[in-house]
Write an enzyme that holds these catalytic residues in place. Structure first.
Site, PDB file in Angstrom:
ATOM      1  N   HIS A 160      38.715  35.198  34.779  1.00 52.18           N
ATOM      2  CA  HIS A 160      39.176  34.389  33.655  1.00 52.18           C
ATOM      3  C   HIS A 160      40.696  34.263  33.615  1.00 52.18           C
ATOM      4  CE1 HIS A 160      35.212  35.501  31.360  1.00 52.18           C
ATOM      5  NE2 HIS A 160      35.009  34.687  32.376  1.00 52.18           N
ATOM      6  N   GLU A 191      26.290  34.906  39.864  1.00 54.96           N
ATOM      7  CA  GLU A 191      27.716  34.806  40.168  1.00 54.96           C
ATOM      8  C   GLU A 191      28.307  36.148  40.608  1.00 54.96           C
ATOM      9  OE1 GLU A 191      30.287  34.268  36.681  1.00 54.96           O
ATOM     10  OE2 GLU A 191      28.495  34.002  35.476  1.00 54.96           O
ATOM     11  N   GLU A 214      31.568  27.521  40.085  1.00 56.45           N
ATOM     12  CA  GLU A 214      32.620  28.410  40.572  1.00 56.45           C
ATOM     13  C   GLU A 214      32.425  28.612  42.072  1.00 56.45           C
ATOM     14  OE1 GLU A 214      32.689  31.941  38.153  1.00 56.45           O
ATOM     15  OE2 GLU A 214      32.433  30.793  36.303  1.00 56.45           O
TER      16      GLU A 214
END
Length: 400
Positions: free
Chosen positions: A230, A356, A260
């Site tokens: 982040h 992820e 992503e």
């Protein structure tokens, strides 16, 4: 001059993300839960539940907002500064409270809930100060935390929600391709990020011309800035051989999706390639585990074992995936649907979850940087449906 504590200001045509029947179905499920637990009225204060049950996505700016649901009524509470926009974006009624007298917000809520009732509230959102005001103005007979029950409801997506989430994943891919085209030596992170964001907002405007265009964003990170998932965008300029993190986040009516990818500028060294390929392998293995009947914690332990066998587990930085739907970087997330060791939720058809895996190698070590792949999967009766289309891995993502 008459200064009311609250009033109704309704004008313009109403436009919501879903048909009225979708909201009525959600409210019917909520009211069944209310009846089973003896709740007379729910006072929702979070962005995610107000949006989920009404369609209205508020912007607080220091003012509180709410949705009150009773067995017969559904009423959003909004500040006068917003005029009729909340009504145009709400299913059900809307009341505007005024600033003329402190705590008119709670007086407006009381006008719907009445006094001395059993009130459902969100224990994971309502502040201590606001809970004291709830007690003062509503004088409840009892208060029941309904946040866990609403979270369970939000975990299971309707067909209409799934259609919107699929469209969001498509928009995320559009942003990804725009970012790929913008990557070049000397470009700044912010330049690349803006290219992805602009492409997504244009795509949302084309696909959803009646929606509010808001809150889509990109995190595009390079070099040492890839170490955290982040990390904000900077003005760092890209250099040949840099590791990159592509992160696109389109927002459509409060529904957030994501893409992503790990990338490299121009070339990737052998050590980095091996780590990247291992993370891709874990990503593919993890996606194969996302099937109905699988437990989140069990999936997590299996991927842990996969990394441990390759002496890479020590570089893992967070859980392996999370829910999708009504959420954002500043509100909402189904804490009960994450791929972590402490979550024992069993996957069921209709849930939406990401895979992820991320490995972070410290600066100064061979292969330094953060490696992350991210796909969104819909759990179905046969297994899962991967709704992310942008390719992953070295063959496609050594660019610029």
């Amino acid at each position: 001059m008459d200064r009311p504590q609250h009033y109704r200001f309704h004008q313009g045509d109403r436009n919501l993300p879903f048909a009225a029947a979708e909201y009525e179905g959600r409210l019917a499920n909520l009211r069944a839960e209310m009846a089973a637990t003896g709740v007379d009225a729910c006072v929702f204060t979070s962005m995610h539940n107000v949006a989920y049950y009404s369609g209205f996505l508020y912007c607080a700016f220091g003012r509180p907002y709410a949705l009150v649901v009773t067995p017969t009524d559904s009423v959003t509470m909004s500040a006068g500064i917003d005029a009729a926009q909340p009504w145009r974006r709400s299913h059900g009624d809307n009341i505007t409270y005024t600033d003329w007298q402190r705590n008119n917000y709670w007086r407006a809520i009381q006008s719907v809930t009445g006094s001395g009732r059993t009130i459902g509230f969100e224990g994971d959102h309502l502040s201590i100060a606001q809970k004291s005001l709830l007690d003062e103005f509503l004088t409840p007979k009892a208060c029941i935390d309904v946040a866990p029950a609403t979270m369970r409801q939000r975990m299971h997506k309707s067909p209409a929600e799934l259609d919107l989430i699929r469209a969001g994943a498509n928009v995320a891919d559009v942003g990804g391709y725009a970012i790929k085209d913008a990557v070049k030596v000397g470009a700044r992170e912010i330049d690349v990020a803006m290219a992805g964001r602009d492409a997504m907002e244009l795509e949302i405007a084309k696909r959803f011309p009646d929606s509010e265009i808001r809150d889509s964003w990109v995190w595009f990170q390079s070099g040492i800035n890839t170490d955290g998932a982040h990390n904000p965008v900077t003005t760092r300029k890209l250099e040949r051989g840099d590791i990159l993190s592509l992160n696109t986040f389109p927002m459509i009516s409060g529904y957030y999706t994501a893409l992503e990818r790990t990338m490299f500028v121009g070339e990737v060294d052998n050590t980095s390639r091996k780590i990247w390929e291992a993370n891709v392998a874990a990503h593919e293995y993890g996606m194969s585990l996302l099937v109905p009947g699988a437990k989140c914690s069990d999936i997590t332990h299996k991927i842990n074992d996969f990394f441990a066998e390759r002496d890479l587990l020590q570089y893992r930085t967070f859980g392996y995936g999370h829910s999708f739907g009504i959420l954002s970087h500043y509100y909402g997330r189904e804490a009960g649907l994450e791929l972590r060791e402490d979550i024992d939720t069993v996957l069921e058809a209709g849930m939406v979850i990401s895979m992820e895996p991320m490995l972070t190698i410290g600066e100064g070590q061979a292969g330094a940087g953060g490696y992350r792949e991210h796909d969104i999967l819909i759990i179905n009766d046969e297994g899962n449906e991967n709704i992310t289309g942008y390719p992953y891995g070295p063959d496609f993502n050594v660019v610029g």
